[in-house]
Design a protein around this motif. Structure first.
Motif, PDB file in Angstrom:
ATOM      1  N   ASP A   2      34.401  33.974  47.426  1.00 59.79           N
ATOM      2  CA  ASP A   2      35.670  33.415  47.014  1.00 59.79           C
ATOM      3  C   ASP A   2      35.451  32.376  45.932  1.00 59.79           C
ATOM      4  OD1 ASP A   2      36.975  34.923  48.909  1.00 59.79           O
ATOM      5  OD2 ASP A   2      36.757  33.389  50.450  1.00 59.79           O
ATOM      6  N   ALA A   3      36.568  31.918  45.348  1.00 57.62           N
ATOM      7  CA  ALA A   3      36.496  30.859  44.352  1.00 57.62           C
ATOM      8  C   ALA A   3      35.805  29.652  44.963  1.00 57.62           C
ATOM      9  CB  ALA A   3      37.901  30.487  43.889  1.00 57.62           C
ATOM     10  N   ASP A  22      33.814  32.379  40.760  1.00 60.06           N
ATOM     11  CA  ASP A  22      35.268  32.472  40.817  1.00 60.06           C
ATOM     12  C   ASP A  22      35.680  33.910  40.531  1.00 60.06           C
ATOM     13  OD1 ASP A  22      38.012  31.798  40.843  1.00 60.06           O
ATOM     14  OD2 ASP A  22      37.990  31.457  38.683  1.00 60.06           O
ATOM     15  N   ARG A  23      36.479  34.462  41.417  1.00 61.04           N
ATOM     16  CA  ARG A  23      37.041  35.803  41.186  1.00 61.04           C
ATOM     17  C   ARG A  23      38.532  35.634  41.021  1.00 61.04           C
ATOM     18  NH1 ARG A  23      37.221  40.801  40.306  1.00 61.04           N
ATOM     19  NH2 ARG A  23      37.812  42.472  41.699  1.00 61.04           N
ATOM     20  N   SER A  24      38.970  35.717  39.789  1.00 63.89           N
ATOM     21  CA  SER A  24      40.393  35.609  39.506  1.00 63.89           C
ATOM     22  C   SER A  24      40.673  36.259  38.166  1.00 63.89           C
ATOM     23  CB  SER A  24      40.833  34.138  39.493  1.00 63.89           C
ATOM     24  OG  SER A  24      40.144  33.429  38.490  1.00 63.89           O
ATOM     25  N   ALA A  25      41.929  36.468  37.860  1.00 58.57           N
ATOM     26  CA  ALA A  25      42.348  37.081  36.598  1.00 58.57           C
ATOM     27  C   ALA A  25      41.636  38.411  36.351  1.00 58.57           C
ATOM     28  CB  ALA A  25      42.133  36.113  35.428  1.00 58.57           C
ATOM     29  N   TRP A  28      35.114  38.327  37.378  1.00 59.16           N
ATOM     30  CA  TRP A  28      34.221  37.369  38.026  1.00 59.16           C
ATOM     31  C   TRP A  28      33.765  36.382  36.968  1.00 59.16           C
ATOM     32  CZ3 TRP A  28      32.804  37.253  43.141  1.00 59.16           C
ATOM     33  CH2 TRP A  28      33.051  38.388  43.906  1.00 59.16           C
ATOM     34  N   GLY A 128      44.179  41.646  35.093  1.00 61.22           N
ATOM     35  CA  GLY A 128      44.105  40.206  35.267  1.00 61.22           C
ATOM     36  C   GLY A 128      45.249  39.462  34.646  1.00 61.22           C
TER      37      GLY A 128
END
Length: 130
Positions: A2-3, A22-25, A28, A128
């Motif tokens: 996770d973030a 960070d895994r978002s948009a 990674w 994303g």
């Protein structure tokens, strides 16, 4: 992962490598901070392996916190690039320090990676949106 996941490596009291993940948009972002060498590489290796297991479309390595990177770190990046490409993805190097830029130049690795000035410039992964 996770973030805000962080891993530490190296013997107690030595310069330690910290890797935030960070895994978002739709991508990674891995941000190693400290010295990336044979003795401290394990946290970065684990973070890369975790990101590549997904499999990702985009892995951005934020190099702005790297104080040092030896051949062990370069080999991890090259292997990650090959693994991501095999799954149709990409590894992008963002915000490399002068030392990292010099290493990429001397080794020729800067010719095979997409190198950008910031993680934002790397763009979002597919889906994303941001």
């Amino acid at each position: 992962m996770d973030a805000d996941t962080a891993a530490r490596g190296g013997p107690a009291g030595a310069d330690q490598l910290t890797v935030s993940v960070d895994r978002s948009a739709g991508r990674w972002v891995l941000a190693p901070t400290g010295e990336l060498d044979h003795d401290s590489a394990e946290p970065f290796r684990e973070a890369l392996d975790g990101a590549l297991r997904d499999p990702p479309d985009l892995v951005v390595v934020d190099c702005s916190g790297l104080l040092f990177c030896d051949s062990t770190g370069l080999n991890l990046l090259l292997r990650a690039r090959l693994s991501a490409q095999a799954d149709g993805g990409e590894v992008v190097l963002a915000a490399p320090t002068a030392m990292v830029r010099r290493m990429l130049e001397i080794t020729g690795a800067g010719e095979i990676f997409r190198v950008v000035d910031s993680t934002a410039e790397a763009g979002p992964g597919p889906g994303g949106g941001g």
